[in-house]
Scaffold this motif. Structure first.
Motif, PDB file in Angstrom:
ATOM      1  N   ILE A  32       0.907  -1.193   0.145  1.00 41.83           N
ATOM      2  CA  ILE A  32      -0.444   0.048  -0.009  1.00 41.83           C
ATOM      3  C   ILE A  32       0.550   1.490   0.194  1.00 41.83           C
ATOM      4  O   ILE A  32       1.674   1.611   1.396  1.00 41.83           O
ATOM      5  CB  ILE A  32      -1.062   0.369   0.902  1.00 41.83           C
ATOM      6  CG1 ILE A  32      -2.070  -1.273   1.764  1.00 41.83           C
ATOM      7  CG2 ILE A  32      -2.085   1.127   1.303  1.00 41.83           C
ATOM      8  CD1 ILE A  32      -2.442  -1.473   2.563  1.00 41.83           C
ATOM      9  N   ASN A  33       0.431   2.183  -0.981  1.00 45.67           N
ATOM     10  CA  ASN A  33       1.594   3.214  -0.559  1.00 45.67           C
ATOM     11  C   ASN A  33       0.498   4.089  -0.099  1.00 45.67           C
ATOM     12  O   ASN A  33      -0.690   4.456  -0.241  1.00 45.67           O
ATOM     13  CB  ASN A  33       1.916   4.088  -2.291  1.00 45.67           C
ATOM     14  CG  ASN A  33       2.347   3.148  -3.056  1.00 45.67           C
ATOM     15  OD1 ASN A  33       3.334   2.573  -2.749  1.00 45.67           O
ATOM     16  ND2 ASN A  33       2.285   2.671  -4.838  1.00 45.67           N
ATOM     17  N   VAL A  34       1.252   5.702   0.416  1.00 50.22           N
ATOM     18  CA  VAL A  34       0.254   6.655   1.441  1.00 50.22           C
ATOM     19  C   VAL A  34       1.392   7.482   0.691  1.00 50.22           C
ATOM     20  O   VAL A  34       1.974   7.809   0.393  1.00 50.22           O
ATOM     21  CB  VAL A  34       1.199   6.049   2.567  1.00 50.22           C
ATOM     22  CG1 VAL A  34       0.562   7.203   3.731  1.00 50.22           C
ATOM     23  CG2 VAL A  34       0.478   4.933   3.460  1.00 50.22           C
ATOM     24  N   ASN A  35       0.544   9.315   0.142  1.00 51.07           N
ATOM     25  CA  ASN A  35       0.886   9.642   0.000  1.00 51.07           C
ATOM     26  C   ASN A  35      -0.028  11.039   0.559  1.00 51.07           C
ATOM     27  O   ASN A  35      -1.116  10.485   1.169  1.00 51.07           O
ATOM     28  CB  ASN A  35       0.712   9.781  -1.652  1.00 51.07           C
ATOM     29  CG  ASN A  35       0.587   9.586  -2.566  1.00 51.07           C
ATOM     30  OD1 ASN A  35       2.039   8.604  -2.687  1.00 51.07           O
ATOM     31  ND2 ASN A  35       0.368   8.262  -3.832  1.00 51.07           N
ATOM     32  N   ALA A  36       0.816  12.523   0.720  1.00 52.06           N
ATOM     33  CA  ALA A  36       0.193  13.283   1.643  1.00 52.06           C
ATOM     34  C   ALA A  36       0.231  14.633   0.554  1.00 52.06           C
ATOM     35  O   ALA A  36       1.660  14.624  -0.222  1.00 52.06           O
ATOM     36  CB  ALA A  36       0.844  13.872   2.723  1.00 52.06           C
ATOM     37  N   VAL A  37      -0.594  15.290   0.599  1.00 54.97           N
ATOM     38  CA  VAL A  37      -0.852  17.339  -0.314  1.00 54.97           C
ATOM     39  C   VAL A  37      -0.534  17.971   0.601  1.00 54.97           C
ATOM     40  O   VAL A  37      -1.369  17.930   1.294  1.00 54.97           O
ATOM     41  CB  VAL A  37      -1.612  17.061  -1.285  1.00 54.97           C
ATOM     42  CG1 VAL A  37      -1.790  18.333  -1.933  1.00 54.97           C
ATOM     43  CG2 VAL A  37      -1.422  15.731  -2.196  1.00 54.97           C
ATOM     44  N   PRO A  38       0.203  19.068   1.260  1.00 54.21           N
ATOM     45  CA  PRO A  38       0.464  19.544   1.937  1.00 54.21           C
ATOM     46  C   PRO A  38      -0.491  20.961   0.955  1.00 54.21           C
ATOM     47  O   PRO A  38      -0.008  21.136   0.289  1.00 54.21           O
ATOM     48  CB  PRO A  38       2.388  19.919   2.223  1.00 54.21           C
ATOM     49  CG  PRO A  38       2.337  19.328   1.077  1.00 54.21           C
ATOM     50  CD  PRO A  38       1.821  17.984   0.143  1.00 54.21           C
ATOM     51  N   GLY A  39      -0.861  21.494   2.465  1.00 52.56           N
ATOM     52  CA  GLY A  39      -2.235  22.949   1.876  1.00 52.56           C
ATOM     53  C   GLY A  39      -0.620  24.078   1.675  1.00 52.56           C
ATOM     54  O   GLY A  39       0.673  24.112   2.085  1.00 52.56           O
ATOM     55  N   GLY A  40      -1.537  24.470   0.685  1.00 51.68           N
ATOM     56  CA  GLY A  40      -0.687  25.779   0.578  1.00 51.68           C
ATOM     57  C   GLY A  40      -1.315  26.679   0.038  1.00 51.68           C
ATOM     58  O   GLY A  40      -2.481  27.094  -0.160  1.00 51.68           O
ATOM     59  N   PHE A  41      -0.435  27.889   0.101  1.00 53.48           N
ATOM     60  CA  PHE A  41      -0.451  29.300  -0.266  1.00 53.48           C
ATOM     61  C   PHE A  41      -1.168  29.907  -2.235  1.00 53.48           C
ATOM     62  O   PHE A  41      -0.650  28.347  -2.565  1.00 53.48           O
ATOM     63  CB  PHE A  41      -0.305  30.383  -0.114  1.00 53.48           C
ATOM     64  CG  PHE A  41      -0.395  32.078  -0.918  1.00 53.48           C
ATOM     65  CD1 PHE A  41      -1.392  31.897   0.040  1.00 53.48           C
ATOM     66  CD2 PHE A  41       0.041  32.390  -2.232  1.00 53.48           C
ATOM     67  CE1 PHE A  41      -2.692  33.735  -0.430  1.00 53.48           C
ATOM     68  CE2 PHE A  41      -0.733  33.233  -2.793  1.00 53.48           C
ATOM     69  CZ  PHE A  41      -1.359  34.363  -1.865  1.00 53.48           C
ATOM     70  N   THR A  42      -2.226  29.496  -2.146  1.00 57.91           N
ATOM     71  CA  THR A  42      -3.150  29.678  -3.797  1.00 57.91           C
ATOM     72  C   THR A  42      -3.455  30.943  -4.742  1.00 57.91           C
ATOM     73  O   THR A  42      -4.247  32.188  -4.168  1.00 57.91           O
ATOM     74  CB  THR A  42      -4.023  28.672  -4.199  1.00 57.91           C
ATOM     75  OG1 THR A  42      -3.912  27.878  -3.875  1.00 57.91           O
ATOM     76  CG2 THR A  42      -4.781  28.884  -5.295  1.00 57.91           C
TER      77      THR A  42
END
Length: 56
Positions: A32-42
């Motif tokens: 199982i792969n685990v990914n995270a996408v950090p929030g940021g300024f848009t």
């Protein structure tokens, strides 16, 4: 994953990174792969396209 953050955002970003790494290590043997996408300024019309882009 390397997060670019300042001030109080550094602690939650580091915690999310640590949680992601620990979960990935635990689930890797099961394939199982685990990914995270950090929030940021848009940049958008709402903030007058202020700020600058950063490479994470």
């Amino acid at each position: 994953m390397t997060a670019v953050a300042t001030g109080t955002a550094q602690v939650p970003a580091a915690a999310l990174n640590a949680l992601t790494v620990a979960t990935a290590i635990e689930l890797e043997p099961k394939g199982i792969n685990v990914n995270a996408v950090p929030g940021g300024f848009t940049r958008s019309m709402l903030n007058g396209y202020a700020g600058k882009e950063t490479v994470r």
